[in-house]
Design a protein around this motif. Structure first.
Motif, mmCIF file in Angstrom:
data_model
loop_
_atom_site.group_PDB
_atom_site.id
_atom_site.type_symbol
_atom_site.label_atom_id
_atom_site.label_comp_id
_atom_site.label_asym_id
_atom_site.label_seq_id
_atom_site.Cartn_x
_atom_site.Cartn_y
_atom_site.Cartn_z
ATOM 1 N N ILE A 202 0.885 -1.187 0.052
ATOM 2 C CA ILE A 202 0.174 0.031 -0.063
ATOM 3 C C ILE A 202 0.939 1.431 0.042
ATOM 4 C CG2 ILE A 202 -1.775 1.289 1.299
ATOM 5 C CD1 ILE A 202 -2.624 -1.369 2.415
ATOM 6 N N VAL A 203 0.599 2.121 -0.907
ATOM 7 C CA VAL A 203 1.338 3.378 -1.145
ATOM 8 C C VAL A 203 0.560 4.333 -0.330
ATOM 9 C CG1 VAL A 203 2.279 5.186 -2.613
ATOM 10 C CG2 VAL A 203 2.772 2.877 -3.014
ATOM 11 N N LYS A 204 1.037 5.038 0.680
ATOM 12 C CA LYS A 204 0.113 5.923 1.292
ATOM 13 C C LYS A 204 -0.170 7.400 0.563
ATOM 14 C CE LYS A 204 0.218 3.334 5.181
ATOM 15 N NZ LYS A 204 0.821 3.848 6.032
ATOM 16 N N ASN A 205 0.768 7.784 -0.110
ATOM 17 C CA ASN A 205 0.586 8.722 -1.140
ATOM 18 C C ASN A 205 1.060 8.955 -2.349
ATOM 19 O OD1 ASN A 205 0.161 11.529 -2.187
ATOM 20 N ND2 ASN A 205 0.177 12.583 -0.263
ATOM 21 N N ILE A 206 0.590 8.445 -3.355
ATOM 22 C CA ILE A 206 1.375 8.354 -4.673
ATOM 23 C C ILE A 206 2.113 9.463 -5.343
ATOM 24 C CG2 ILE A 206 -0.777 8.761 -6.112
ATOM 25 C CD1 ILE A 206 1.928 6.114 -6.402
ATOM 26 N N HIS A 207 1.078 10.751 -4.914
ATOM 27 C CA HIS A 207 2.041 12.073 -5.358
ATOM 28 C C HIS A 207 3.145 12.167 -4.513
ATOM 29 C CE1 HIS A 207 -2.013 12.303 -7.124
ATOM 30 N NE2 HIS A 207 -2.688 12.443 -6.026
ATOM 31 N N ASP A 208 3.290 11.982 -3.379
ATOM 32 C CA ASP A 208 4.702 11.958 -2.705
ATOM 33 C C ASP A 208 5.615 11.059 -3.345
ATOM 34 O OD1 ASP A 208 6.300 12.299 -0.469
ATOM 35 O OD2 ASP A 208 6.079 10.241 0.009
ATOM 36 N N LEU A 209 5.308 10.049 -3.821
ATOM 37 C CA LEU A 209 6.497 9.242 -4.567
ATOM 38 C C LEU A 209 6.576 9.790 -5.979
ATOM 39 C CD1 LEU A 209 5.829 5.510 -3.747
ATOM 40 C CD2 LEU A 209 7.067 7.151 -2.534
ATOM 41 N N GLN A 210 5.561 10.371 -6.476
ATOM 42 C CA GLN A 210 5.788 11.177 -7.810
ATOM 43 C C GLN A 210 6.670 12.399 -7.462
ATOM 44 O OE1 GLN A 210 1.759 11.869 -8.635
ATOM 45 N NE2 GLN A 210 1.587 10.011 -10.040
ATOM 46 N N ARG A 211 6.656 13.127 -6.418
ATOM 47 C CA ARG A 211 7.381 14.398 -6.251
ATOM 48 C C ARG A 211 8.782 13.995 -6.072
ATOM 49 N NH1 ARG A 211 2.652 16.177 -3.770
ATOM 50 N NH2 ARG A 211 3.034 15.178 -1.731
ATOM 51 N N LEU A 212 9.168 12.721 -5.330
ATOM 52 C CA LEU A 212 10.459 12.176 -5.060
ATOM 53 C C LEU A 212 11.108 11.885 -6.479
ATOM 54 C CD1 LEU A 212 11.456 9.561 -2.301
ATOM 55 C CD2 LEU A 212 12.106 9.279 -4.504
ATOM 56 N N VAL A 213 10.546 11.233 -7.486
ATOM 57 C CA VAL A 213 10.901 10.720 -8.581
ATOM 58 C C VAL A 213 11.467 12.019 -9.267
ATOM 59 C CG1 VAL A 213 10.689 9.841 -10.770
ATOM 60 C CG2 VAL A 213 9.894 8.480 -8.953
ATOM 61 N N VAL A 214 10.646 13.030 -9.258
ATOM 62 C CA VAL A 214 10.928 14.328 -10.193
ATOM 63 C C VAL A 214 12.173 15.096 -9.479
ATOM 64 C CG1 VAL A 214 10.205 16.800 -10.621
ATOM 65 C CG2 VAL A 214 8.796 14.638 -10.911
ATOM 66 N N SER A 215 12.188 14.999 -7.975
ATOM 67 C CA SER A 215 13.200 15.914 -7.532
ATOM 68 C C SER A 215 14.477 15.111 -7.673
ATOM 69 C CB SER A 215 12.777 15.963 -5.977
ATOM 70 O OG SER A 215 13.090 14.518 -5.418
ATOM 71 N N ARG A 216 14.472 13.675 -7.497
ATOM 72 C CA ARG A 216 15.989 12.988 -7.790
ATOM 73 C C ARG A 216 16.111 13.046 -9.078
ATOM 74 N NH1 ARG A 216 16.893 9.589 -3.195
ATOM 75 N NH2 ARG A 216 15.658 10.682 -1.698
ATOM 76 N N LYS A 217 15.228 13.372 -10.273
ATOM 77 C CA LYS A 217 15.575 13.436 -11.830
ATOM 78 C C LYS A 217 16.415 14.848 -11.645
ATOM 79 C CE LYS A 217 12.338 10.595 -13.994
ATOM 80 N NZ LYS A 217 11.051 10.831 -14.916
ATOM 81 N N ARG A 218 16.048 15.830 -10.919
ATOM 82 C CA ARG A 218 16.518 17.056 -10.987
ATOM 83 C C ARG A 218 17.959 17.206 -10.452
ATOM 84 N NH1 ARG A 218 10.982 20.745 -9.633
ATOM 85 N NH2 ARG A 218 10.161 20.621 -11.533
#
Length: 220
Positions: A202-218
């Protein structure tokens, strides 16, 4: 593609003449090899891998109802990856000549194949994006983002997502070792970002993980 459509393709008696069988461990094709056929799996599993930075990485493991090798038909290009039978595999092999006859003689079947191609190409490119990430946390997070993209519109309304998957599946899609993947999952769990159950994650907040991916790409 709906499961009924896949069954229509897989079990169509007219296609039986295209059936081929491979034993466990057989290589169906290798990267850079010329090819003019694509395959629809009827039984068994096929591992798709690619050499990246000198290491062979698993891009995908395909199951009955899935196709591979389609770029040989669509782009007339050499194979872009390796395909190996993980079990005894029975598949339907269509070359360019009989594919064109199929397109001309049975538009309904051809349309179903084209839909399958489209989804397959999207999935392949999406998984390749994950493999190109350098950060292991971003890789694992992006796997969940990819799985979320395949969920229904109703599920997409919720920030909490449930995935019927396992740490082994996540490791496979991320192209990481099971131990390293479990380490990342445990880290996310300790941050209360995910909850690992015996039959689901269970992912508690999928948007949180999306933000993590974007931040690590940058960051790279």
């Amino acid at each position: 593609m709906k499961s009924d459509d896949k069954l229509t393709l897989m079990n169509n008696p007219a296609f039986e003449r295209f059936a081929v069988t491979y034993q466990k461990g057989d290589l169906l094709f290798v990267e850079f090899e010329p090819g003019d056929s694509f395959y629809l799996i009827q039984e068994g599993r096929v591992r798709i891998s690619k050499i990246m930075s000198g290491l062979e990485k698993t891009i995908d493991v395909l199951y009955p109802g899935e196709i591979f090798g389609e770029m040989a038909i669509l782009e007339e290009a050499p194979r872009s990856a390796n395909a190996q039978a993980l079990d005894k595999v029975k598949a339907l092999a269509f070359n360019r000549a009989n594919f064109e006859l199929l397109m001309q003689g049975n538009p309904q079947i051809a349309m179903k194949l084209l839909k399958l191609f489209t989804k397959r190409i999207y999935d392949q490119r999406r998984r390749f994006q994950i493999l190109t990430l350098d950060d292991p946390h971003a890789k694992v997070a992006d796997v969940f983002c990819m799985l979320a993209e395949g969920q229904s519109a109703e599920q997409a309304l919720s920030e909490t997502r449930t995935f019927q998957t396992s740490p082994e599946d996540i490791a496979h899609w991320a192209g990481m070792s099971p131990d390293k993947t479990q380490e990342v999952l445990n880290h996310f769990s300790s941050q209360h970002r995910i909850e690992i159950m015996h039959d689901r994650i269970i992912v508690k907040n999928i948007h949180d993980l999306q933000r993590l991916v974007v931040s690590r790409k940058r960051a790279f």
